[in-house]
Motif scaffolding. Structure first.
Motif, PDB file in Angstrom:
ATOM      1  N   UNK A   1       0.848  -1.198   0.000  1.00  0.00           N
ATOM      2  CA  UNK A   1       0.000   0.000   0.000  1.00  0.00           C
ATOM      3  C   UNK A   1       0.880   1.243   0.000  1.00  0.00           C
ATOM      4  N   UNK A   2       0.526   2.198  -0.820  1.00  0.00           N
ATOM      5  CA  UNK A   2       1.270   3.452  -0.905  1.00  0.00           C
ATOM      6  C   UNK A   2       0.283   4.604  -0.754  1.00  0.00           C
ATOM      7  N   UNK A   3       0.611   5.546   0.091  1.00  0.00           N
ATOM      8  CA  UNK A   3      -0.177   6.767   0.212  1.00  0.00           C
ATOM      9  C   UNK A   3       0.624   7.924  -0.354  1.00  0.00           C
ATOM     10  N   UNK A   4      -0.038   8.742  -1.154  1.00  0.00           N
ATOM     11  CA  UNK A   4       0.630   9.831  -1.860  1.00  0.00           C
ATOM     12  C   UNK A   4       0.003  11.165  -1.484  1.00  0.00           C
ATOM     13  N   UNK A   5       0.854  12.150  -1.216  1.00  0.00           N
ATOM     14  CA  UNK A   5       0.375  13.481  -0.865  1.00  0.00           C
ATOM     15  C   UNK A   5       1.125  14.508  -1.705  1.00  0.00           C
ATOM     16  N   UNK A   6       0.379  15.242  -2.516  1.00  0.00           N
ATOM     17  CA  UNK A   6       0.984  16.267  -3.363  1.00  0.00           C
ATOM     18  C   UNK A   6       1.027  17.608  -2.635  1.00  0.00           C
ATOM     19  N   UNK A   7       1.982  18.434  -3.032  1.00  0.00           N
ATOM     20  CA  UNK A   7       2.075  19.792  -2.508  1.00  0.00           C
ATOM     21  C   UNK A   7       2.747  20.668  -3.548  1.00  0.00           C
ATOM     22  N   UNK A  18       6.960  26.670 -11.227  1.00  0.00           N
ATOM     23  CA  UNK A  18       6.372  26.083 -10.025  1.00  0.00           C
ATOM     24  C   UNK A  18       6.938  24.685  -9.876  1.00  0.00           C
ATOM     25  N   UNK A  19       7.124  24.265  -8.643  1.00  0.00           N
ATOM     26  CA  UNK A  19       7.643  22.916  -8.398  1.00  0.00           C
ATOM     27  C   UNK A  19       6.648  22.158  -7.546  1.00  0.00           C
ATOM     28  N   UNK A  20       6.139  21.083  -8.081  1.00  0.00           N
ATOM     29  CA  UNK A  20       5.242  20.211  -7.336  1.00  0.00           C
ATOM     30  C   UNK A  20       6.043  19.081  -6.705  1.00  0.00           C
ATOM     31  N   UNK A  21       5.596  18.656  -5.556  1.00  0.00           N
ATOM     32  CA  UNK A  21       6.243  17.538  -4.873  1.00  0.00           C
ATOM     33  C   UNK A  21       5.193  16.530  -4.443  1.00  0.00           C
ATOM     34  N   UNK A  22       5.564  15.275  -4.476  1.00  0.00           N
ATOM     35  CA  UNK A  22       4.684  14.197  -4.045  1.00  0.00           C
ATOM     36  C   UNK A  22       5.453  13.362  -3.026  1.00  0.00           C
ATOM     37  N   UNK A  23       4.913  13.288  -1.824  1.00  0.00           N
ATOM     38  CA  UNK A  23       5.519  12.487  -0.766  1.00  0.00           C
ATOM     39  C   UNK A  23       4.784  11.168  -0.642  1.00  0.00           C
ATOM     40  N   UNK A  24       5.544  10.079  -0.619  1.00  0.00           N
ATOM     41  CA  UNK A  24       4.955   8.745  -0.558  1.00  0.00           C
ATOM     42  C   UNK A  24       5.283   8.063   0.757  1.00  0.00           C
ATOM     43  N   UNK A  25       4.304   7.334   1.256  1.00  0.00           N
ATOM     44  CA  UNK A  25       4.538   6.538   2.456  1.00  0.00           C
ATOM     45  C   UNK A  25       5.016   5.153   2.049  1.00  0.00           C
ATOM     46  N   UNK A  26       5.541   4.416   3.004  1.00  0.00           N
ATOM     47  CA  UNK A  26       5.903   3.033   2.723  1.00  0.00           C
ATOM     48  C   UNK A  26       7.375   2.856   2.443  1.00  0.00           C
ATOM     49  N   UNK A  27       7.824   1.609   2.663  1.00  0.00           N
ATOM     50  CA  UNK A  27       9.242   1.318   2.519  1.00  0.00           C
ATOM     51  C   UNK A  27       9.601   0.793   1.141  1.00  0.00           C
ATOM     52  N   UNK A  28       8.605   0.669   0.258  1.00  0.00           N
ATOM     53  CA  UNK A  28       8.867   0.087  -1.052  1.00  0.00           C
ATOM     54  C   UNK A  28       8.760   1.111  -2.165  1.00  0.00           C
ATOM     55  N   UNK A  29       8.917   2.382  -1.844  1.00  0.00           N
ATOM     56  CA  UNK A  29       8.761   3.446  -2.840  1.00  0.00           C
ATOM     57  C   UNK A  29       9.667   3.215  -4.032  1.00  0.00           C
ATOM     58  N   UNK A  30      10.877   2.748  -3.793  1.00  0.00           N
ATOM     59  CA  UNK A  30      11.854   2.583  -4.871  1.00  0.00           C
ATOM     60  C   UNK A  30      11.481   1.484  -5.862  1.00  0.00           C
ATOM     61  N   UNK A  31      10.439   0.738  -5.584  1.00  0.00           N
ATOM     62  CA  UNK A  31      10.008  -0.302  -6.520  1.00  0.00           C
ATOM     63  C   UNK A  31       8.889   0.178  -7.446  1.00  0.00           C
ATOM     64  N   UNK A  32       8.385   1.370  -7.202  1.00  0.00           N
ATOM     65  CA  UNK A  32       7.237   1.871  -7.967  1.00  0.00           C
ATOM     66  C   UNK A  32       7.655   2.829  -9.077  1.00  0.00           C
ATOM     67  N   UNK A  33       7.016   2.657 -10.228  1.00  0.00           N
ATOM     68  CA  UNK A  33       7.067   3.693 -11.234  1.00  0.00           C
ATOM     69  C   UNK A  33       6.124   4.810 -10.810  1.00  0.00           C
TER      70      UNK A  33
END
Length: 124
Positions: A1-7, A18-33
């Motif tokens: 499960x991944x939770x994503x929060x944009x800012x 403008x620079x958008x950022x997305x913060x992801x939860x979880x320890x497997x972020x590096x496996x996701x496109x």
């Protein structure tokens, strides 16, 4: 499960950046496109940019190529979208999305997790 929060969204003038950022939860972020999509009022959601899990491969919509840059920091679980030379037609809600396996994709249906979106408004 991944939770994503944009800012990082906001109101800017044409030509600004403008620079958008997305913060992801979880320890497997590096496996996701990861991808960025946008949806303007009355229009369908459209692809903006994507990046592979390692960051080695990036993909852009023709409408933003040369103006936007997608990047990621797997140590910080973040993916950013640097937007330069903004145009009024870039006005939309921008969404961050994650998919597995970890290659990038232009197809929204291939993404499993989505953030809530951040509004970008570009005035002329």
């Amino acid at each position: 499960q991944v939770q994503l929060v944009e800012s990082g969204g906001g109101l800017v003038q044409a030509g600004d950046s403008l620079r958008l950022s997305c913060a992801a939860s979880g320890r497997t972020f590096s496996t996701y496109g990861m991808g960025w999509f946008r949806q303007a009022p009355g229009k369908e959601r459209e692809f903006v940019a994507a990046i592979s899990n390692s960051g080695a491969y990036t993909y852009y919509a023709d409408s933003v190529k040369g103006r936007f840059t997608i990047s990621r920091d797997n140590a910080k679980n973040t993916v950013d979208l640097q937007m330069n030379s903004l145009k009024p037609e870039d006005t939309a809600v921008y969404y961050c999305a994650a998919r597995s396996p970890g290659w990038g994709s232009r197809e929204s249906r291939e993404y499993h997790y989505w953030g809530q979106g951040t509004q970008v408004t570009v005035s002329s």
